[in-house]
Write an enzyme that holds these catalytic residues in place. Sequence first.
Site, PDB file in Angstrom:
ATOM      1  N   ASP A  69       1.268  14.533  -4.940  1.00 32.68           N
ATOM      2  CA  ASP A  69       0.320  13.604  -4.328  1.00 32.68           C
ATOM      3  C   ASP A  69       0.038  13.990  -2.881  1.00 32.68           C
ATOM      4  O   ASP A  69       0.669  14.900  -2.330  1.00 32.68           O
ATOM      5  CB  ASP A  69       0.833  12.153  -4.424  1.00 32.68           C
ATOM      6  CG  ASP A  69       2.321  12.034  -4.068  1.00 32.68           C
ATOM      7  OD1 ASP A  69       2.872  12.962  -3.437  1.00 32.68           O
ATOM      8  OD2 ASP A  69       2.929  11.015  -4.437  1.00 32.68           O
ATOM      9  N   HIS A  95       7.321   3.084  -8.542  1.00 29.85           N
ATOM     10  CA  HIS A  95       6.270   4.108  -8.621  1.00 29.85           C
ATOM     11  C   HIS A  95       6.880   5.504  -8.795  1.00 29.85           C
ATOM     12  O   HIS A  95       8.005   5.767  -8.366  1.00 29.85           O
ATOM     13  CB  HIS A  95       5.300   4.048  -7.427  1.00 29.85           C
ATOM     14  CG  HIS A  95       5.808   4.537  -6.122  1.00 29.85           C
ATOM     15  ND1 HIS A  95       5.293   4.106  -4.907  1.00 29.85           N
ATOM     16  CD2 HIS A  95       6.771   5.427  -5.799  1.00 29.85           C
ATOM     17  CE1 HIS A  95       5.915   4.733  -3.933  1.00 29.85           C
ATOM     18  NE2 HIS A  95       6.823   5.522  -4.446  1.00 29.85           N
ATOM     19  N   GLU A 135       1.271   3.305  -8.497  1.00 30.69           N
ATOM     20  CA  GLU A 135       1.849   2.009  -8.157  1.00 30.69           C
ATOM     21  C   GLU A 135       1.876   1.108  -9.393  1.00 30.69           C
ATOM     22  O   GLU A 135       1.212   1.416 -10.403  1.00 30.69           O
ATOM     23  CB  GLU A 135       1.013   1.369  -7.038  1.00 30.69           C
ATOM     24  CG  GLU A 135       0.876   2.226  -5.783  1.00 30.69           C
ATOM     25  CD  GLU A 135       2.158   2.304  -4.934  1.00 30.69           C
ATOM     26  OE1 GLU A 135       3.260   2.041  -5.456  1.00 30.69           O
ATOM     27  OE2 GLU A 135       2.035   2.670  -3.751  1.00 30.69           O
TER      28      GLU A 135
HETATM   29  P1  PGA Z   1      12.022   8.460  -1.323  1.00 31.62           P
HETATM   30  O1  PGA Z   1      10.666   8.037  -1.992  1.00 31.62           O
HETATM   31  O2  PGA Z   1      12.470   9.675  -2.052  1.00 31.62           O
HETATM   32  O3  PGA Z   1      11.679   8.735   0.103  1.00 31.62           O
HETATM   33  O4  PGA Z   1      12.956   7.299  -1.489  1.00 31.62           O
HETATM   34  C1  PGA Z   1      10.566   8.059  -3.369  1.00 31.62           C
HETATM   35  C2  PGA Z   1       9.165   7.717  -3.759  1.00 31.62           C
HETATM   36  O5  PGA Z   1       8.529   6.909  -3.055  1.00 31.62           O
HETATM   37  O6  PGA Z   1       8.691   8.251  -4.757  1.00 31.62           O
END
Ligand code: PGA
Length: 254
Positions: free
Chosen positions: A63, A134, A139
């Site tokens: 993304d 997510h 989301e």
């Molecule tokens: P993080 O984020 O690895 O920083 O906890 C995970 C995500 O939002 O997919």
Amino acid sequence: MEIFVVPDAAATGTVAAGILAAVVRSKPDAVLGVATGGSPLPVYAALARHRLDMSGVRAFALDEYVGLPSGHPQSYAEVVRREVTERLGLDPARVSVPDGGALDPQQAAADYDAAISRAGGIDVQLLGIGHNGHIAFNEPGSALDSRTRVENLADRTREANARYFASPEDVPAQCITQGLGTIMEARHLLLVAHGADKADILAAALQGCLTADCPASVLQRHPHVTVVADEAAAANLRPGGVVAVRVEDTAVGV
Ligand code: PGA
């Protein structure tokens, strides 16, 4: 689904990197799906220690934010360049990130989806999980068969990512994200999670209902999923199917 539980965050990196290294050794032109955020950082650190020949490897990021200026340090293009491309010795020309600065982001998203297919699809997709369930920036409410597209970020996601920006208002409101359907086409999904703040959502995603309210629950439908979690993130998992791994004992350790 295989679920490996290891003592700590560093060990998630060791085990997940062992899995990725085995793929690259057996397929030097493998297509890797790479993720940003905190969860995969121990994986990249451990994978760099394998000192693999990565010259034939291709990589696609999950993304990107829409609307950050080119070269912004928190754009995923820059994060991937710093954390992945440079650390692993990938050829920058073989690493793709959605074009969040495109004049037509919807078209850029569709082009990105097509580029993954043209590359032959992703062999292993590394994933983190957000507190709201997510994966990538899909989301809650995302269609389980969604494709790469422009999306709005959830407030909770913008709050979580505010730590990377000067102020919460600076976190972009939109993104281009691989869709759940796109991610599900990867041949192997490798989810990493560490920390007690992921315990509730990890259990809901892996062992709760399959629902668009928890996008990561779509993994329950994929034929080849490996989860590597530390003990804190795995605290709420039911024992069935969960394998505790001592890194020094495992064939996938460094
Ligand atoms: P993080 O984020 O690895 O920083 O906890 C995970 C995500 O939002 O997919």
